[in-house]
Design an enzyme around this catalytic site. Structure first.
Site, PDB file in Angstrom:
ATOM      1  N   ARG A 225       0.852  -1.178   0.000  1.00 47.87           N
ATOM      2  CA  ARG A 225       0.000   0.000   0.000  1.00 47.87           C
ATOM      3  C   ARG A 225       0.896   1.240   0.000  1.00 47.87           C
ATOM      4  NH1 ARG A 225      -3.320  -2.924  -1.658  1.00 47.87           N
ATOM      5  NH2 ARG A 225      -5.346  -3.462  -0.763  1.00 47.87           N
ATOM      6  N   HIS A 273      -1.120   0.025  -9.781  1.00 42.63           N
ATOM      7  CA  HIS A 273      -1.765  -0.917  -8.848  1.00 42.63           C
ATOM      8  C   HIS A 273      -2.295  -2.167  -9.580  1.00 42.63           C
ATOM      9  CE1 HIS A 273      -3.916  -1.201  -4.722  1.00 42.63           C
ATOM     10  NE2 HIS A 273      -3.680  -2.409  -5.214  1.00 42.63           N
TER      11      HIS A 273
HETATM   12  P1  NAP Z   1      -1.267 -11.637   5.049  1.00 40.18           P
HETATM   13  O1  NAP Z   1      -1.301 -13.059   4.598  1.00 40.18           O
HETATM   14  O2  NAP Z   1      -2.204 -11.181   6.102  1.00 40.18           O
HETATM   15  O3  NAP Z   1       0.250 -11.348   5.503  1.00 40.18           O
HETATM   16  C1  NAP Z   1       0.622 -10.187   6.163  1.00 40.18           C
HETATM   17  C2  NAP Z   1       2.049 -10.348   6.685  1.00 40.18           C
HETATM   18  O4  NAP Z   1       2.476  -9.119   7.261  1.00 40.18           O
HETATM   19  C3  NAP Z   1       2.158 -11.407   7.785  1.00 40.18           C
HETATM   20  O5  NAP Z   1       3.359 -12.118   7.673  1.00 40.18           O
HETATM   21  C4  NAP Z   1       2.153 -10.563   9.063  1.00 40.18           C
HETATM   22  O6  NAP Z   1       2.809 -11.141  10.166  1.00 40.18           O
HETATM   23  C5  NAP Z   1       2.931  -9.356   8.592  1.00 40.18           C
HETATM   24  N1  NAP Z   1       2.670  -8.203   9.449  1.00 40.18           N
HETATM   25  C6  NAP Z   1       1.491  -7.580   9.710  1.00 40.18           C
HETATM   26  N2  NAP Z   1       1.656  -6.585  10.593  1.00 40.18           N
HETATM   27  C7  NAP Z   1       2.981  -6.572  10.900  1.00 40.18           C
HETATM   28  C8  NAP Z   1       3.782  -5.794  11.766  1.00 40.18           C
HETATM   29  N3  NAP Z   1       3.259  -4.802  12.509  1.00 40.18           N
HETATM   30  N4  NAP Z   1       5.093  -6.078  11.846  1.00 40.18           N
HETATM   31  C9  NAP Z   1       5.640  -7.081  11.123  1.00 40.18           C
HETATM   32  N5  NAP Z   1       4.941  -7.873  10.271  1.00 40.18           N
HETATM   33  C10 NAP Z   1       3.617  -7.612  10.173  1.00 40.18           C
HETATM   34  O7  NAP Z   1      -1.473 -10.661   3.802  1.00 40.18           O
HETATM   35  P2  NAP Z   1      -1.219 -10.972   2.252  1.00 40.18           P
HETATM   36  O8  NAP Z   1      -2.342 -11.735   1.673  1.00 40.18           O
HETATM   37  O9  NAP Z   1       0.151 -11.523   2.107  1.00 40.18           O
HETATM   38  O10 NAP Z   1      -1.294  -9.487   1.647  1.00 40.18           O
HETATM   39  C11 NAP Z   1      -0.373  -8.501   2.031  1.00 40.18           C
HETATM   40  C12 NAP Z   1      -0.765  -7.149   1.458  1.00 40.18           C
HETATM   41  O11 NAP Z   1      -0.469  -7.086   0.067  1.00 40.18           O
HETATM   42  C13 NAP Z   1      -2.246  -6.806   1.503  1.00 40.18           C
HETATM   43  O12 NAP Z   1      -2.647  -6.384   2.778  1.00 40.18           O
HETATM   44  C14 NAP Z   1      -2.357  -5.694   0.479  1.00 40.18           C
HETATM   45  O13 NAP Z   1      -2.102  -4.453   1.108  1.00 40.18           O
HETATM   46  C15 NAP Z   1      -1.215  -5.999  -0.490  1.00 40.18           C
HETATM   47  N6  NAP Z   1      -1.701  -6.373  -1.830  1.00 40.18           N
HETATM   48  C16 NAP Z   1      -1.364  -5.588  -2.904  1.00 40.18           C
HETATM   49  C17 NAP Z   1      -1.770  -5.962  -4.175  1.00 40.18           C
HETATM   50  C18 NAP Z   1      -1.371  -5.154  -5.368  1.00 40.18           C
HETATM   51  O14 NAP Z   1      -1.864  -5.417  -6.462  1.00 40.18           O
HETATM   52  N7  NAP Z   1      -0.479  -4.213  -5.253  1.00 40.18           N
HETATM   53  C19 NAP Z   1      -2.529  -7.121  -4.363  1.00 40.18           C
HETATM   54  C20 NAP Z   1      -2.866  -7.877  -3.256  1.00 40.18           C
HETATM   55  C21 NAP Z   1      -2.438  -7.497  -1.982  1.00 40.18           C
HETATM   56  P3  NAP Z   1       2.280 -12.519  10.849  1.00 40.18           P
HETATM   57  O15 NAP Z   1       2.628 -13.599   9.828  1.00 40.18           O
HETATM   58  O16 NAP Z   1       3.074 -12.633  12.072  1.00 40.18           O
HETATM   59  O17 NAP Z   1       0.803 -12.359  11.050  1.00 40.18           O
HETATM   60  C1  GLV Z   2      -5.188  -5.357  -4.000  1.00 42.72           C
HETATM   61  O1  GLV Z   2      -4.510  -4.410  -3.780  1.00 42.72           O
HETATM   62  C2  GLV Z   2      -5.624  -6.281  -2.985  1.00 42.72           C
HETATM   63  O2  GLV Z   2      -5.536  -5.940  -1.804  1.00 42.72           O
HETATM   64  O3  GLV Z   2      -6.080  -7.378  -3.352  1.00 42.72           O
END
Ligand code: NAP
Ligand code: GLV
Length: 310
Positions: A225, A273
């Protein structure tokens, strides 16, 4: 039983077709055409207007159309209390993100921006390249997408470290957690990839201090983000030459304003994005599987924990 689709940006027709292929018995309605509010069991939503999910007495789950839940959490009053909010976890997002990260890491690693500039200038100049095994990649966030990206980078031969909130064990990845883990990982990251969720703890994390702790000549890839990064601090780190470049897919304000300095910055690679998009073809089976769990009386997977904010 009805699933209510609420999104101004996702393709309702695609979703209707893909869901019907797996569950023709589910009635698909697009807000504001709710039909009988008592028949609505599920909502599939992104940035729902405040009134969209109110007055649905039998709503059992709200499926986020994105992996990030800020599209729902930005308007907490739009979420009926007590109804679980489920993050989108699906193959299209996981593979798409791993591909985007590998694309950007390889591009910087092999000098893509330099050779494109040389081509523009008609300059024939060969530069020595490091091997992948000599370029250390650190990933902020070792969740679903961070681990997917880590696996692909490992497959390409990069040494990968990852940072999470709680301790993790991921094959072949140097896993770090907590503030001490961050302090250790950042100075050892030639390329830093951000895949954190946006929470009060992670907003603004990538600031002047963190950027200064990166090795000289490092690269930042932000696919999470925009508000994770303090934009002025990033520009300063690029302009004083501490960072070699940045790949940015997300921005504090989207679409990026026409006069934003990121657009034409020579050290920035910019995408609108698109790092990973939720694809109805691969995501519909994931939503249907979650509905099946709920119908069996089981809790859905990937429910957002409101207390941690992701
Ligand atoms: P997820 O499975 O919830 O993973 C989040 C990771 O971040 C986990 O390892 C978590 O730790 C860690 N985390 C959260 N808060 C933290 C903190 N304060 N300090 C250290 N580590 C922390 O999420 P995801 O599915 O991988 O998605 C991640 C993000 O990618 C989304 O939230 C979104 O913003 C972004 N995204 C972007 C796109 C795009 O097109 N650009 C697409 C999809 C997603 P724990 O493992 O310990 O819980
Ligand atoms: C895109 O940014 C998503 O969070 O899936």
């Amino acid at each position: 039983m009805t699933l209510l689709f609420v999104s101004a940006v996702d393709d309702a027709e695609d979703w209707a077709r893909e869901l019907a292929a797996h569950r023709p018995d589910i009635r698909f309605r697009v807000w504001p055409d709710v039909g009988d509010p008592a028949a609505v069991r599920y909502a599939l939503a992104w940035r729902p207007p405040v009134e969209a999910l109110a007055g649905l007495p039998n709503l059992q789950a709200i499926f986020s159309l994105g992996a990030g839940i800020d599209g729902l959490a930005d308007v907490p009053e739009a979420l009926p209390p007590g109804v679980p909010v489920v993050r989108m976890v699906e193959e299209g997002l996981s593979s798409g993100m791993a591909e985007y990260v590998a694309w950007q890491v390889l591009d910087w690693h092999r000098g893509g921006p330099l050779y494109r500039a040389q081509q523009q200038a008609g300059e024939w100049r060969r530069r020595r390249s490091k091997l992948a095994s000599e370029r250390r990649v650190g990933i902020l966030g070792l969740g679903v997408l961070g681990q997917s990206a880590a696996r692909m980078l490992r497959g390409l031969g990069f040494p990968v470290a990852g940072w999470s909130r709680t301790p993790k064990a991921v094959d072949g990845v140097d896993c770090r957690h907590g503030s001490e883990g961050l302090r250790a990982m950042v100075p050892a990251s030639d390329i830093l990839v951000n895949l954190l969720p946006l929470t009060p703890q992670t907003e603004g994390l990538i600031d002047a201090g963190l950027l200064a702790a990166l090795p000289q000549g490092a690269v930042l890839i932000n696919a999470a983000r925009g508000r994770h990064v303090v934009e002025a601090d990033l520009l300063a780190a690029l302009d004083r030459g501490h960072l070699a470049g940045a790949s940015l897919d997300v921005f504090a304000s989207e679409p990026l304003a026409a006069d934003h300095p990121f657009w034409r910055h020579p050290k920035i690679t910019l995408t609108p994005h698109v790092a990973a998009l939720t694809l109805p073809r691969t995501a519909a089976p994931a939503v249907v599987a979650q509905i099946a769990r709920i119908e069996r009386g089981e809790a859905p997977l990937h429910v957002v924990d409101a207390s941690r904010g992701y």
